[in-house]
Design a protein around this motif. Sequence first.
Motif, mmCIF file in Angstrom:
data_model
loop_
_atom_site.group_PDB
_atom_site.id
_atom_site.type_symbol
_atom_site.label_atom_id
_atom_site.label_comp_id
_atom_site.label_asym_id
_atom_site.label_seq_id
_atom_site.Cartn_x
_atom_site.Cartn_y
_atom_site.Cartn_z
ATOM 1 N N LEU A 39 36.602 48.187 52.592
ATOM 2 C CA LEU A 39 35.372 47.971 51.831
ATOM 3 C C LEU A 39 34.384 47.111 52.610
ATOM 4 O O LEU A 39 33.186 47.427 52.687
ATOM 5 C CB LEU A 39 35.700 47.287 50.491
ATOM 6 N N VAL A 72 28.498 52.695 48.596
ATOM 7 C CA VAL A 72 29.857 52.635 49.126
ATOM 8 C C VAL A 72 30.794 53.217 48.080
ATOM 9 O O VAL A 72 30.898 52.677 46.966
ATOM 10 C CB VAL A 72 30.246 51.177 49.462
ATOM 11 N N GLY A 131 33.776 50.646 42.774
ATOM 12 C CA GLY A 131 35.220 50.479 42.850
ATOM 13 C C GLY A 131 35.958 51.573 42.113
ATOM 14 O O GLY A 131 35.377 52.324 41.319
ATOM 15 N N PRO A 145 34.784 54.143 52.279
ATOM 16 C CA PRO A 145 35.749 53.172 52.812
ATOM 17 C C PRO A 145 36.953 53.855 53.479
ATOM 18 O O PRO A 145 37.572 53.269 54.373
ATOM 19 C CB PRO A 145 36.206 52.390 51.571
ATOM 20 N N MET A 169 41.765 47.819 45.351
ATOM 21 C CA MET A 169 41.112 48.295 46.580
ATOM 22 C C MET A 169 41.203 47.237 47.677
ATOM 23 O O MET A 169 40.878 46.074 47.466
ATOM 24 C CB MET A 169 39.650 48.656 46.318
ATOM 25 N N VAL A 176 27.997 48.908 45.707
ATOM 26 C CA VAL A 176 29.429 48.982 45.963
ATOM 27 C C VAL A 176 30.128 49.465 44.701
ATOM 28 O O VAL A 176 29.967 48.860 43.631
ATOM 29 C CB VAL A 176 29.986 47.605 46.386
ATOM 30 N N CYS A 193 27.426 45.041 43.328
ATOM 31 C CA CYS A 193 28.665 45.716 42.939
ATOM 32 C C CYS A 193 28.602 46.040 41.446
ATOM 33 O O CYS A 193 28.260 45.183 40.627
ATOM 34 C CB CYS A 193 29.872 44.833 43.232
ATOM 35 N N ILE A 227 38.659 45.621 42.675
ATOM 36 C CA ILE A 227 38.395 45.330 44.084
ATOM 37 C C ILE A 227 38.964 43.957 44.418
ATOM 38 O O ILE A 227 38.867 43.034 43.609
ATOM 39 C CB ILE A 227 36.866 45.345 44.322
ATOM 40 N N SER A 277 32.818 49.138 55.321
ATOM 41 C CA SER A 277 31.848 50.086 54.766
ATOM 42 C C SER A 277 30.542 49.397 54.380
ATOM 43 O O SER A 277 29.448 49.919 54.634
ATOM 44 C CB SER A 277 32.426 50.759 53.515
#
Length: 251
Positions: free
Chosen positions: A67, A6, A113, A38, A62, A111, A86, A118, A70
Amino acid sequence: MWVGVVSLFPELIRGIATVGVLGRALRQGGLAIEVFNPRDHATDRHGTVDDRPYGGGPGMVMLAEPLLASIGEAKSKAPSAARVVCLSPQGKRLDQAGVERLAGQTSLVLVTGRYEGIDERVLQLAVDEEVSIGDYVLTGGELPAMVLIDAISRLLPGTLGNSESALSESHLDGLLEYPHYTRPETVAGLKVPPVLLSGDHAAVEKWRRAQALRRTWRRRPELLARRRLSDQDAALLEAELEGPDEETNDA
Ligand code: 4GY
Protein backbone atom coordinates in the motif's frame (compact mmCIF):
# COMPACT_ATOMS: atom_id res chain seq x y z
CA MET A 1 -8.31 17.71 -11.30
CA TRP A 2 -6.13 14.62 -11.16
CA VAL A 3 -7.24 11.69 -8.97
CA GLY A 4 -5.10 8.64 -8.27
CA VAL A 5 -7.01 5.71 -6.80
CA VAL A 6 -5.13 2.98 -4.92
CA SER A 7 -7.19 -0.20 -5.28
CA LEU A 8 -6.89 -3.96 -5.54
CA PHE A 9 -9.78 -3.80 -8.07
CA PRO A 10 -8.74 -1.38 -10.83
CA GLU A 11 -11.46 -2.61 -13.21
CA LEU A 12 -14.12 -1.72 -10.63
CA ILE A 13 -12.88 1.88 -10.55
CA ARG A 14 -12.55 2.20 -14.34
CA GLY A 15 -15.95 0.61 -15.03
CA ILE A 16 -18.08 3.14 -13.18
CA ALA A 17 -16.57 6.22 -14.74
CA THR A 18 -17.72 6.19 -18.37
CA VAL A 19 -21.30 7.51 -18.23
CA GLY A 20 -23.08 10.72 -17.22
CA VAL A 21 -21.51 13.87 -15.85
CA LEU A 22 -18.56 11.86 -14.56
CA GLY A 23 -17.92 10.33 -17.98
CA ARG A 24 -18.13 13.74 -19.62
CA ALA A 25 -15.70 15.24 -17.09
CA LEU A 26 -13.24 12.46 -17.91
CA ARG A 27 -13.63 12.80 -21.70
CA GLN A 28 -13.43 16.59 -21.66
CA GLY A 29 -10.25 16.48 -19.59
CA GLY A 30 -11.51 18.39 -16.54
CA LEU A 31 -10.93 15.19 -14.58
CA ALA A 32 -8.28 12.48 -14.93
CA ILE A 33 -8.34 9.21 -13.00
CA GLU A 34 -5.39 6.82 -12.68
CA VAL A 35 -5.54 3.55 -10.77
CA PHE A 36 -2.64 2.06 -8.79
CA ASN A 37 -2.78 -1.58 -7.73
CA PRO A 38 -0.96 -2.59 -4.53
CA ARG A 39 -0.72 -6.09 -6.02
CA ASP A 40 1.90 -4.68 -8.43
CA HIS A 41 4.06 -3.93 -5.37
CA ALA A 42 3.74 -7.29 -3.62
CA THR A 43 7.16 -8.55 -2.56
CA ASP A 44 6.63 -12.32 -2.76
CA ARG A 45 6.08 -14.47 -5.84
CA HIS A 46 2.41 -15.12 -4.90
CA GLY A 47 1.50 -11.44 -5.02
CA THR A 48 0.43 -11.42 -1.37
CA VAL A 49 -1.22 -8.17 -0.23
CA ASP A 50 -2.80 -9.30 3.07
CA ASP A 51 -1.95 -11.23 6.21
CA ARG A 52 -3.50 -12.34 9.52
CA PRO A 53 -4.05 -9.71 12.20
CA TYR A 54 -1.57 -9.49 15.09
CA GLY A 55 -3.50 -10.26 18.28
CA GLY A 56 -5.75 -12.68 16.45
CA GLY A 57 -9.31 -12.33 15.30
CA PRO A 58 -11.25 -12.89 12.10
CA GLY A 59 -10.31 -11.87 8.59
CA MET A 60 -7.21 -10.46 7.02
CA VAL A 61 -5.44 -7.09 7.14
CA MET A 62 -3.94 -5.29 4.14
CA LEU A 63 -0.14 -5.29 4.28
CA ALA A 64 1.50 -1.92 4.83
CA GLU A 65 4.31 -2.18 2.30
CA PRO A 66 2.43 -2.77 -0.98
CA LEU A 67 0.00 0.00 0.00
CA LEU A 68 2.78 2.44 0.91
CA ALA A 69 4.54 1.69 -2.38
CA SER A 70 1.30 2.25 -4.33
CA ILE A 71 0.58 5.53 -2.55
CA GLY A 72 4.17 6.60 -3.26
CA GLU A 73 3.80 5.74 -6.94
CA ALA A 74 0.51 7.66 -7.16
CA LYS A 75 2.02 10.73 -5.47
CA SER A 76 5.01 10.63 -7.79
CA LYS A 77 2.73 10.57 -10.86
CA ALA A 78 0.41 13.31 -9.59
CA PRO A 79 0.90 16.63 -11.45
CA SER A 80 1.03 18.55 -8.13
CA ALA A 81 1.44 17.79 -4.42
CA ALA A 82 -1.45 15.42 -3.69
CA ARG A 83 -3.62 15.23 -0.61
CA VAL A 84 -4.00 11.58 0.43
CA VAL A 85 -7.49 10.53 1.55
CA CYS A 86 -8.44 7.07 2.82
CA LEU A 87 -12.09 6.01 2.57
CA SER A 88 -13.24 4.23 5.71
CA PRO A 89 -16.06 4.15 8.25
CA GLN A 90 -13.51 5.51 10.78
CA GLY A 91 -13.26 8.79 8.86
CA LYS A 92 -15.00 12.11 9.29
CA ARG A 93 -18.42 11.93 7.64
CA LEU A 94 -18.57 13.41 4.17
CA ASP A 95 -20.99 16.25 3.50
CA GLN A 96 -21.31 18.79 0.69
CA ALA A 97 -18.90 21.20 2.45
CA GLY A 98 -16.33 18.38 2.54
CA VAL A 99 -16.89 17.65 -1.15
CA GLU A 100 -16.33 21.35 -1.97
CA ARG A 101 -13.15 21.44 0.07
CA LEU A 102 -11.71 18.38 -1.70
CA ALA A 103 -12.89 19.66 -5.11
CA GLY A 104 -10.53 22.59 -4.52
CA GLN A 105 -7.46 20.30 -4.68
CA THR A 106 -5.64 19.90 -7.99
CA SER A 107 -4.36 16.40 -7.11
CA LEU A 108 -5.94 13.81 -4.85
CA VAL A 109 -4.90 10.26 -3.98
CA LEU A 110 -7.76 8.05 -2.74
CA VAL A 111 -6.75 4.96 -0.80
CA THR A 112 -9.29 2.12 -0.77
CA GLY A 113 -9.16 -0.90 1.53
CA ARG A 114 -10.49 -4.45 1.42
CA TYR A 115 -10.74 -7.34 3.93
CA GLU A 116 -10.99 -6.33 7.61
CA GLY A 117 -8.96 -3.18 7.13
CA ILE A 118 -5.59 -1.55 6.52
CA ASP A 119 -2.45 -1.81 8.69
CA GLU A 120 -2.71 1.26 10.94
CA ARG A 121 0.84 2.38 10.10
CA VAL A 122 -0.23 3.19 6.52
CA LEU A 123 -2.69 5.68 7.97
CA GLN A 124 -0.04 7.13 10.28
CA LEU A 125 2.66 7.38 7.63
CA ALA A 126 0.98 8.20 4.34
CA VAL A 127 -2.64 9.31 4.80
CA ASP A 128 -3.60 12.94 5.44
CA GLU A 129 -7.21 12.28 6.37
CA GLU A 130 -9.85 9.56 6.58
CA VAL A 131 -13.29 10.18 5.09
CA SER A 132 -16.47 8.14 5.60
CA ILE A 133 -19.42 8.34 3.19
CA GLY A 134 -21.83 7.21 5.92
CA ASP A 135 -22.32 5.09 9.02
CA TYR A 136 -22.58 1.67 7.41
CA VAL A 137 -19.97 -0.91 6.44
CA LEU A 138 -19.22 -1.92 2.86
CA THR A 139 -16.93 -4.67 1.59
CA GLY A 140 -14.35 -2.22 0.26
CA GLY A 141 -13.45 1.42 -0.23
CA GLU A 142 -13.93 1.44 -4.02
CA LEU A 143 -17.60 2.44 -4.03
CA PRO A 144 -16.98 5.21 -1.46
CA ALA A 145 -14.07 6.48 -3.61
CA MET A 146 -16.37 6.60 -6.64
CA VAL A 147 -19.06 8.35 -4.60
CA LEU A 148 -16.53 11.01 -3.65
CA ILE A 149 -15.22 11.37 -7.23
CA ASP A 150 -18.78 11.62 -8.56
CA ALA A 151 -19.71 14.34 -6.06
CA ILE A 152 -16.50 16.25 -6.87
CA SER A 153 -16.94 15.88 -10.66
CA ARG A 154 -20.17 17.87 -10.78
CA LEU A 155 -18.43 20.83 -9.11
CA LEU A 156 -15.49 20.98 -11.52
CA PRO A 157 -15.54 23.94 -13.93
CA GLY A 158 -17.25 23.14 -17.24
CA THR A 159 -18.39 19.62 -16.34
CA LEU A 160 -22.07 20.16 -15.62
CA GLY A 161 -22.80 22.17 -18.77
CA ASN A 162 -25.12 24.11 -16.49
CA SER A 163 -22.92 25.20 -13.58
CA GLU A 164 -25.88 27.04 -12.02
CA SER A 165 -27.49 23.69 -11.44
CA ALA A 166 -24.63 22.46 -9.23
CA LEU A 167 -24.67 25.70 -7.25
CA SER A 168 -28.41 25.86 -6.61
CA GLU A 169 -28.61 22.18 -5.68
CA SER A 170 -30.14 21.15 -2.36
CA HIS A 171 -27.30 20.84 0.07
CA LEU A 172 -25.45 23.96 -0.92
CA ASP A 173 -27.47 26.19 1.33
CA GLY A 174 -28.06 23.31 3.69
CA LEU A 175 -31.71 22.62 2.82
CA LEU A 176 -33.25 19.63 1.08
CA GLU A 177 -34.49 20.11 -2.49
CA TYR A 178 -38.00 21.28 -3.32
CA PRO A 179 -40.11 18.76 -5.32
CA HIS A 180 -39.72 18.69 -9.12
CA TYR A 181 -42.39 18.17 -11.77
CA THR A 182 -42.43 17.80 -15.54
CA ARG A 183 -45.01 16.80 -18.17
CA PRO A 184 -47.71 15.57 -18.16
CA GLU A 185 -49.81 17.75 -15.83
CA THR A 186 -51.58 14.69 -14.36
CA VAL A 187 -49.97 11.34 -13.47
CA ALA A 188 -52.29 8.64 -12.05
CA GLY A 189 -54.62 11.37 -10.86
CA LEU A 190 -51.86 13.44 -9.24
CA LYS A 191 -51.71 17.03 -10.50
CA VAL A 192 -48.78 19.42 -10.69
CA PRO A 193 -49.13 22.11 -7.98
CA PRO A 194 -51.02 24.96 -9.76
CA VAL A 195 -48.47 27.65 -8.77
CA LEU A 196 -45.91 25.97 -11.07
CA LEU A 197 -48.24 26.55 -14.05
CA SER A 198 -49.07 30.16 -13.08
CA GLY A 199 -46.15 31.82 -14.84
CA ASP A 200 -45.66 33.93 -11.70
CA HIS A 201 -41.90 33.54 -11.19
CA ALA A 202 -41.83 35.19 -7.74
CA ALA A 203 -44.67 32.95 -6.52
CA VAL A 204 -42.86 29.87 -7.86
CA GLU A 205 -39.64 30.84 -6.03
CA LYS A 206 -41.54 31.45 -2.80
CA TRP A 207 -43.35 28.10 -3.07
CA ARG A 208 -40.11 26.22 -3.75
CA ARG A 209 -38.39 27.85 -0.79
CA ALA A 210 -41.35 26.99 1.47
CA GLN A 211 -41.31 23.37 0.23
CA ALA A 212 -37.55 23.08 0.82
CA LEU A 213 -37.94 24.44 4.35
CA ARG A 214 -40.94 22.18 5.09
CA ARG A 215 -39.19 19.04 3.84
CA THR A 216 -36.03 19.82 5.75
CA TRP A 217 -38.02 20.44 8.93
CA ARG A 218 -39.99 17.20 8.55
CA ARG A 219 -37.27 14.89 7.27
CA ARG A 220 -33.94 16.27 8.51
CA PRO A 221 -34.63 18.62 11.45
CA GLU A 222 -30.98 18.41 12.54
CA LEU A 223 -30.01 20.32 9.37
CA LEU A 224 -32.15 23.24 10.49
CA ALA A 225 -30.95 23.06 14.09
CA ARG A 226 -27.40 23.83 12.89
CA ARG A 227 -28.34 27.14 11.23
CA ARG A 228 -30.36 30.27 11.90
CA LEU A 229 -33.32 30.93 9.64
CA SER A 230 -33.81 34.42 8.26
CA ASP A 231 -37.01 36.12 9.45
CA GLN A 232 -38.37 35.58 5.95
CA ASP A 233 -37.60 31.81 5.97
CA ALA A 234 -39.00 31.45 9.50
CA ALA A 235 -42.27 33.08 8.41
CA LEU A 236 -42.46 30.92 5.27
CA LEU A 237 -41.89 27.73 7.26
CA GLU A 238 -44.40 28.67 9.92
CA ALA A 239 -47.09 29.40 7.31
CA GLU A 240 -46.23 26.17 5.49
CA LEU A 241 -46.54 24.04 8.65
CA GLU A 242 -49.96 25.53 9.42
CA GLY A 243 -51.30 24.26 6.12
CA PRO A 244 -52.65 20.73 5.44
CA ASP A 245 -50.29 17.75 5.30
CA GLU A 246 -49.37 16.58 1.82
CA GLU A 247 -50.90 13.32 0.64
CA THR A 248 -47.43 11.92 0.04
CA ASN A 249 -45.01 9.78 1.95
CA ASP A 250 -43.17 12.67 3.57
CA ALA A 251 -46.08 14.24 5.53
N1 4GY B 1 -18.80 3.65 4.99
N2 4GY B 1 -17.25 5.15 4.08
C1 4GY B 1 -16.65 3.06 3.97
C2 4GY B 1 -16.64 1.60 4.09
C3 4GY B 1 -15.34 -0.46 3.74
C4 4GY B 1 -12.64 -2.80 5.02
C5 4GY B 1 -11.65 -0.54 4.76
C6 4GY B 1 -17.66 3.93 4.39
O1 4GY B 1 -16.06 5.06 3.51
N3 4GY B 1 -15.68 3.80 3.43
O2 4GY B 1 -17.60 1.00 4.54
N4 4GY B 1 -15.51 0.99 3.69
C7 4GY B 1 -14.10 -0.87 4.49
C8 4GY B 1 -13.89 -2.34 4.29
C9 4GY B 1 -11.44 -2.02 4.62
C10 4GY B 1 -12.89 -0.08 4.04
